[in-house]
Design an enzyme around this catalytic site. Structure first.
Site, PDB file in Angstrom:
ATOM      1  N   ARG A 183      11.149  -9.120  -0.803  1.00  0.00           N
ATOM      2  CA  ARG A 183      10.642 -10.312  -0.033  1.00  0.00           C
ATOM      3  C   ARG A 183       9.170 -10.893  -0.792  1.00  0.00           C
ATOM      4  NH1 ARG A 183      13.359  -9.829   5.384  1.00  0.00           N
ATOM      5  NH2 ARG A 183      15.178  -9.053   4.358  1.00  0.00           N
ATOM      6  N   GLU A 243       7.164 -12.578   0.195  1.00  0.00           N
ATOM      7  CA  GLU A 243       5.929 -13.030   1.205  1.00  0.00           C
ATOM      8  C   GLU A 243       4.841 -12.519   0.979  1.00  0.00           C
ATOM      9  OE1 GLU A 243       8.347 -12.058   4.344  1.00  0.00           O
ATOM     10  OE2 GLU A 243       9.654 -13.993   4.060  1.00  0.00           O
ATOM     11  N   ARG A 253       3.345  -3.406   8.347  1.00  0.00           N
ATOM     12  CA  ARG A 253       4.507  -3.016   8.688  1.00  0.00           C
ATOM     13  C   ARG A 253       5.393  -4.033   7.425  1.00  0.00           C
ATOM     14  NH1 ARG A 253       3.573  -6.747  12.286  1.00  0.00           N
ATOM     15  NH2 ARG A 253       4.882  -8.519  12.566  1.00  0.00           N
ATOM     16  N   HIS A 254       4.770  -4.560   6.403  1.00  0.00           N
ATOM     17  CA  HIS A 254       5.406  -5.444   5.687  1.00  0.00           C
ATOM     18  C   HIS A 254       5.041  -4.830   4.276  1.00  0.00           C
ATOM     19  CE1 HIS A 254       5.687  -8.369   8.680  1.00  0.00           C
ATOM     20  NE2 HIS A 254       6.898  -8.737   8.347  1.00  0.00           N
ATOM     21  N   GLU A 276       9.597  -4.617  14.940  1.00  0.00           N
ATOM     22  CA  GLU A 276      10.986  -4.609  14.786  1.00  0.00           C
ATOM     23  C   GLU A 276      11.587  -3.869  13.767  1.00  0.00           C
ATOM     24  OE1 GLU A 276      12.312  -8.717  13.520  1.00  0.00           O
ATOM     25  OE2 GLU A 276      13.780  -7.713  12.065  1.00  0.00           O
ATOM     26  N   SER A 336      17.554  -5.993  12.548  1.00  0.00           N
ATOM     27  CA  SER A 336      18.142  -7.181  12.962  1.00  0.00           C
ATOM     28  C   SER A 336      19.376  -7.134  12.463  1.00  0.00           C
ATOM     29  CB  SER A 336      17.654  -8.472  12.180  1.00  0.00           C
ATOM     30  OG  SER A 336      16.251  -8.600  12.609  1.00  0.00           O
ATOM     31  N   ARG A 368      10.040   1.362   8.018  1.00  0.00           N
ATOM     32  CA  ARG A 368       9.740   1.317   9.582  1.00  0.00           C
ATOM     33  C   ARG A 368      10.309   2.296  10.318  1.00  0.00           C
ATOM     34  NH1 ARG A 368       9.386  -5.223  10.692  1.00  0.00           N
ATOM     35  NH2 ARG A 368       8.691  -5.846   8.821  1.00  0.00           N
TER      36      ARG A 368
END
Ligand code: ATP
Ligand code: MG
Length: 434
Positions: A215, A217, A223-224, A357, A360, A408
């Protein structure tokens, strides 16, 4: 040449008189003149080697006196029950072999006595992992992986490996790392989503993959990361409820398994693991919004994504794992199946830990026409997805699946403050080395 017969954890005082060969790092040496101690550390703990100067061969004393901290040694000797020794025994050596010398000073203190910053620890991760508390995390992560695989195999899943170098985005988003791939444009895959769905059209029916997702981002959170390990499953002839049931049992079983096989690691971390009770609570998006609004904790409208603040409020109110279900279709990706009678609501869900989270998932759209329509309604051009859409035109069974973040899961299981503590060599905006 036998360099090791036993790990520290396998030696007990009742082995008094037997010969063992230990190997590991020289954790500590103490020279009291008449008596010398060498503490050897291996992955199961510490063993004390004791040398009474008068009764020990001179060459052994010289070797131990010249030993730098963290050098690698192999010690042959006899176990002697000794109530005063830390674990009720000591080793009386007949030989001490130095297998590799360590430089000094050390980049950080591997005994764990001196605290140091996460960044310093990550810079010298090899040394940090010698700290029992760091190593324990990854021994536990391995048990989590073993347990997840056992769950999947026991339910008839096939493990698959899909490509990480791809030509298109999964969701047409911008969060992609471009890479140079001969004369073509290519990217690192952000999710195996499209490939695992394509595999549902083959008749394999149940697949799982444990692999990296990328990712791009510019996150700066606990958590990322920019590279994460995702535990992905996809299952035919199943809906969102079926795969939620699989997800909660896989997570609960991972907790149970870790509790069973990682007692040493949990005690190193000072943890008493509680297996979450299944079934997890199901909270619909609308209920969640109402809960937060009643408490004056949400200014969101129905149809907005749930913000982090509301997520934290819900987590602290609910206090255990829960599923957030029945999301507005427009906040979930185009491949999420809407309810037949309420097309604005989707069969997408998130698995939530009170703090974040974890996964998903959804029942997926399997109808070609609907899939194209959903893509267009989210502003994507179906032409760019021909390789994916093709698999839906020749008999695609109904299917559902999810993606669970391994980092996570381990982070929340062990109560680690930062996901970087649960990843061997984390990749973030600033870190590409080691
Ligand atoms: P978030 O909203 O927390 O950024 P997401 O909804 O973008 O996550 P998904 O695309 O749903 O993430 O990916 C499935 C799971 O993979 C997530 O629930 C999470 O556990 C994990 N995951 C996704 N992105 C990251 C990341 N950047 N770092 C660590 N784990 C991630
Ligand atoms: Mg998500």
């Amino acid at each position: 040449m036998i360099l090791r017969t036993h790990y520290s954890g396998q030696i007990r005082p009742d082995m008094d008189g037997s010969e063992v060969v230990l190997a590991g790092h020289a954790h500590e040496t103490r020279d009291l003149g008449g008596i010398l101690f060498l503490v050897v550390r291996d992955r199961e703990g510490l063993s004390q080697v004791t040398m009474v100067a008068k009764r020990t061969e001179r060459s052994i004393l010289e070797t131990v006196r010249g030993l730098s901290r963290e050098s690698v040694v192999s010690v042959r000797g006899k176990v002697k029950a000794e109530a005063k020794a830390p674990r009720g025994f000591e080793i009386i050596p007949s030989s001490v072999q130095v297998l590799a010398r360590a430089d000094s000073p050390l980049p950080l203190d591997p005994t764990g006595k001196v605290d140091c910053e996460l960044d310093t620890r990550l810079d010298s991760r090899f040394m940090d992992l010698r700290r029992p508390a760091s190593m324990a995390v990854f021994r536990i992560e391995s048990a989590v992986l073993q347990s997840l695989r056992q769950t999947f195999y026991s339910k008839g899943f096939t493990e698959v490996c899909t490509p990480k170098v791809v030509a298109t985005a999964t969701e047409g988003g911008t969060a992609l790392f471009p890479i140079s791939y001969f004369e073509k444009e290519a990217f690192l895959n952000q999710s195996p989503q499209l490939y695992k769905q394509i595999l549902m059209s083959t008749g394999l029916d149940r697949v799982f993959e444990i692999g990296p997702i990328f990712r791009a981002e510019e996150h700066d959170t606990r958590r990322h990361l920019n590279e994460a390990i995702s535990v992905d499953i996809e299952m035919s002839y199943a809906d969102h409820d079926d795969v939620m049931a699989l997800l909660e049992s896989a997570v609960a079983e991972a907790y149970r398994f870790v509790g069973e096989v990682c007692q040493h690691e949990l005690s190193v971390l000072g943890l008493d693991l509680h297996v979450p009770k299944t079934p997890f609570r199901r909270v619909t998006y609308t209920e969640a919004l109402d809960m937060a609004r009643e408490a004056g904790r949400a200014s969101m409208e129905w149809g907005d994504d749930i913000d982090t603040e509301t997520e934290h409020y819900l987590g602290s109110t609910i206090g255990e794992h829960y599923f957030l279900t029945d999301w507005p279709a427009k906040v979930k990706p185009y491949y999420t199946q809407p309810y037949d009678d309420r097309p604005e609501v989707s069969k997408g869900f998130d698995l939530m830990h009170p703090t974040m989270e974890l996964a998903s998932g959804a029942q997926r759209v399997h109808d070609y026409g609907l899939l194209v329509e959903r893509m267009k309604s989210q502003g994507l051009d179906p032409d760019g997805f021909e390789f994916y859409l093709k698999a839906f035109r020749y008999g695609m069974p109904p299917h559902a699946g999810w993606g669970l973040g391994l980092g996570r899961l381990v982070q929340t299981m062990l109560g680690l403050e930062n996901i970087r503590d649960a990843v061997l060599f984390p990749r973030d905006r600033k870190r590409l080395v080691p």
